[in-house]
Design an enzyme around this catalytic site. Structure first.
Site, PDB file in Angstrom:
ATOM      1  N   ASN A 124      48.191 -39.209  68.175  1.00  0.00           N
ATOM      2  CA  ASN A 124      47.112 -38.630  68.977  1.00  0.00           C
ATOM      3  C   ASN A 124      47.162 -37.123  68.739  1.00  0.00           C
ATOM      4  O   ASN A 124      48.019 -36.428  69.287  1.00  0.00           O
ATOM      5  CB  ASN A 124      47.354 -38.978  70.452  1.00  0.00           C
ATOM      6  CG  ASN A 124      46.254 -38.473  71.356  1.00  0.00           C
ATOM      7  OD1 ASN A 124      45.371 -37.728  70.913  1.00  0.00           O
ATOM      8  ND2 ASN A 124      46.304 -38.860  72.614  1.00  0.00           N
ATOM      9  N   ARG A 160      44.225 -42.137  67.312  1.00  0.00           N
ATOM     10  CA  ARG A 160      43.210 -42.015  68.355  1.00  0.00           C
ATOM     11  C   ARG A 160      42.137 -41.052  67.829  1.00  0.00           C
ATOM     12  O   ARG A 160      42.448 -39.916  67.454  1.00  0.00           O
ATOM     13  CB  ARG A 160      43.824 -41.442  69.624  1.00  0.00           C
ATOM     14  CG  ARG A 160      42.777 -41.175  70.665  1.00  0.00           C
ATOM     15  CD  ARG A 160      43.337 -40.433  71.842  1.00  0.00           C
ATOM     16  NE  ARG A 160      42.305 -40.275  72.846  1.00  0.00           N
ATOM     17  CZ  ARG A 160      42.192 -39.214  73.628  1.00  0.00           C
ATOM     18  NH1 ARG A 160      43.049 -38.233  73.542  1.00  0.00           N
ATOM     19  NH2 ARG A 160      41.225 -39.142  74.513  1.00  0.00           N
ATOM     20  N   HIS A 172      37.411 -42.449  77.100  1.00  0.00           N
ATOM     21  CA  HIS A 172      38.517 -43.238  77.688  1.00  0.00           C
ATOM     22  C   HIS A 172      38.344 -44.735  77.402  1.00  0.00           C
ATOM     23  O   HIS A 172      38.878 -45.572  78.132  1.00  0.00           O
ATOM     24  CB  HIS A 172      38.585 -43.099  79.231  1.00  0.00           C
ATOM     25  CG  HIS A 172      38.976 -41.754  79.735  1.00  0.00           C
ATOM     26  ND1 HIS A 172      38.449 -41.234  80.898  1.00  0.00           N
ATOM     27  CD2 HIS A 172      39.837 -40.827  79.263  1.00  0.00           C
ATOM     28  CE1 HIS A 172      38.972 -40.032  81.116  1.00  0.00           C
ATOM     29  NE2 HIS A 172      39.815 -39.760  80.127  1.00  0.00           N
ATOM     30  N   ARG A 194      36.772 -30.395  85.533  1.00  0.00           N
ATOM     31  CA  ARG A 194      35.354 -30.569  85.169  1.00  0.00           C
ATOM     32  C   ARG A 194      34.521 -30.914  86.392  1.00  0.00           C
ATOM     33  O   ARG A 194      34.967 -31.671  87.265  1.00  0.00           O
ATOM     34  CB  ARG A 194      35.189 -31.679  84.134  1.00  0.00           C
ATOM     35  CG  ARG A 194      35.856 -31.413  82.817  1.00  0.00           C
ATOM     36  CD  ARG A 194      35.417 -32.447  81.781  1.00  0.00           C
ATOM     37  NE  ARG A 194      36.242 -32.381  80.594  1.00  0.00           N
ATOM     38  CZ  ARG A 194      37.094 -33.338  80.207  1.00  0.00           C
ATOM     39  NH1 ARG A 194      37.210 -34.460  80.902  1.00  0.00           N
ATOM     40  NH2 ARG A 194      37.809 -33.183  79.124  1.00  0.00           N
ATOM     41  N   GLU A 229      47.288 -46.656  76.662  1.00  0.00           N
ATOM     42  CA  GLU A 229      46.370 -46.440  75.539  1.00  0.00           C
ATOM     43  C   GLU A 229      47.083 -46.572  74.195  1.00  0.00           C
ATOM     44  O   GLU A 229      46.510 -47.075  73.236  1.00  0.00           O
ATOM     45  CB  GLU A 229      45.713 -45.054  75.675  1.00  0.00           C
ATOM     46  CG  GLU A 229      44.705 -45.041  76.813  1.00  0.00           C
ATOM     47  CD  GLU A 229      44.288 -43.634  77.244  1.00  0.00           C
ATOM     48  OE1 GLU A 229      45.050 -43.014  77.999  1.00  0.00           O
ATOM     49  OE2 GLU A 229      43.214 -43.189  76.833  1.00  0.00           O
TER      50      GLU A 229
END
Ligand code: ADP
Length: 404
Positions: free
Chosen positions: A10, A92, A181, A242, A385
């Protein structure tokens, strides 16, 4: 005997996270992280299974240097990247646009398409590409697989994926709702069905991935039908830094009246908004500590966070029509019992409730937190993940074996 190991990478702009998995039992052989790549103070932290963590400091100039350092650490544990046991490297990749609906073996055409998507993922895709090219240079003979954050959401119907703006303009600039996601939403929705002893193809789940970034998804029979992030990860829930949903006219207002540039507003909404903008903290542990001490600013931030979350739960209940389970995952979802309780308070008429005692239990396993006999199951399902990327990579390269 087929090789059994998968390396998951990743790559961020200045970081490289990795895990080496043995797909016979999905166990981790080693995990680690290189931080501050390109600075004088780079740091590699490497942890082999069952062993002590090792750290390395000093300057690591680029991703090439980072991956070589990782390879050296793995070799010290007898897990070198030149091993015939290594089946593939799974990467990823954040943005796969509309067309990458599946994990994909990387070739030049795939690289070109990931590159073409840079305008819609300017922060992430360049870093992901660097990671891929570095790994290819190190092991050119090995299959490299891209697993896209957006892929799980490509099943969304046009009614959910399109913004209500001029179609020609939208298509010209590839503006649509992609969602992110996805690897987590795929893993958690399936694991939730398994927790209930049901076939994922017949189970409807609302997944709430609440980390520093946060997104909700509505999953019908294993397929995503709506998700809260959009063209970029900015849309939807209130997140650590955010804003999530907002009247887009706020942006014109800030430009015209506030005199701010597009870049300044981008930074404001992505980095200085959400929980940190509302109360100065983005860590839910700290916010809860302040709420418990009677801090009103933290309490308002928490209430805004919960209000938005509850609205999405209601919206996705309506989208799905029938809901079998609501699943909480990621840092906040897995750990913050007050968030789970508050998000479902008042939804008893929808068959949604949290059992106080079950909710208070901490643990690493998937578990139910709804009261006995509840119409809709409420679950905490730790996301994984890296395992999902490794599983998808391995299935593509070797075919499904006895791994899950
Ligand atoms: P990401 O992958 O998006 O960076 P994570 O899924 O790791 O984020 O979630 C990180 C967030 O989880 C932290 O910012 C914090 O708000 C929250 N978190 C982690 N542990 C706890 C805890 N014990 N209680 C409450 N919140 C927690």
């Amino acid at each position: 005997m087929s090789p059994t190991r998968v390396l998951v990478l990743n790559s961020g702009s200045s970081s490289l996270k990795y895990q080496l998995l043995d797909m016979r039992d999905s166990s981790r052989l080693a995990v680690g992280l290189v931080e501050r790549i390109g600075e004088q103070t780079s740091r590699l932290k490497h942890t082999p299974a069952g062993g002590e963590s090792r750290e390395r400091g000093g300057a690591i100039a680029d991703h090439d240097g980072a991956l070589k350092a990782v390879a050296e650490e793995l070799a010290r544990d007898g897990l070198g990247l030149d091993s015939p046991e290594l089946a593939a490297i799974g990467h990823r990749v954040v943005h796969g646009g509309k067309f990458f609906t599946e994990p994909t073996v990387i070739d030049d055409a795939v690289l070109a398409e990931i590159e073409r998507l840079i305008p819609v993922a300017p922060l992430h895709n360049p870093a992901n590409l660097t990671g891929i090219r570095t790994a290819q240079a190190l092991r050119p003979d090995l299959p490299q697989v891209a697993v896209f954050d957006t892929a799980f959401h490509t099943t969304m119907p046009e009614s959910a994926a399109r913004y209500a703006i001029d179609v020609k303009t939208a298509d010209e600039h590839r503006i649509r709702r992609y969602g992110f996601h996805g690897t987590s939403h795929a893993y958690v929705s399936r694991a939730t069905a398994e927790l209930l002893g049901k076939d994922p193809a017949e189970t409807n789940v609302i997944v709430l991935h609440l980390g520093n970034g946060a997104s909700a998804s509505a999953v019908r029979g294993g397929r995503c039908v709506d998700t809260s992030m959009g063209l970029t990860p900015l849309e939807g829930l209130v997140m650590g830094t955010r804003s999530g949903d907002m009247d887009p006219a706020v942006i014109f207002h800030l430009m015209r009246v506030g005199g701010m540039s597009a870049d300044e507003i981008d930074t404001l909404l992505n980095k200085k908004s959400g929980l940190i903008g509302l109360c100065g903290d983005n860590d839910m542990r700290e916010i809860r500590r302040r709420v418990d001490e009677g801090d009103e600013q933290a309490e308002l931030a928490f209430d805004i966070y919960i209000h938005r979350l509850k609205k999405y739960i209601g919206a996705y209940y309506a989208v799905l029509g029938r809901v079998d389970a609501v699943a909480f995952t990621a840092g906040v979802g897995e750990n913050a019992a007050p968030v789970r309780a508050a998000a479902l308070t008042g939804l008893e008429e929808l068959g949604l409730a949290v059992d106080g005692e079950r909710n208070a239990v901490r643990g690493d396993e998937a578990r139910l937190i709804s009261p006995e006999g509840a119409r809709v199951a409420v679950a905490v399902v730790p996301t994984d993940e890296e395992l999902e990327i490794a599983t998808q990579t391995y299935a593509l390269v070797i075919g499904s074996g006895n791994h899950t």
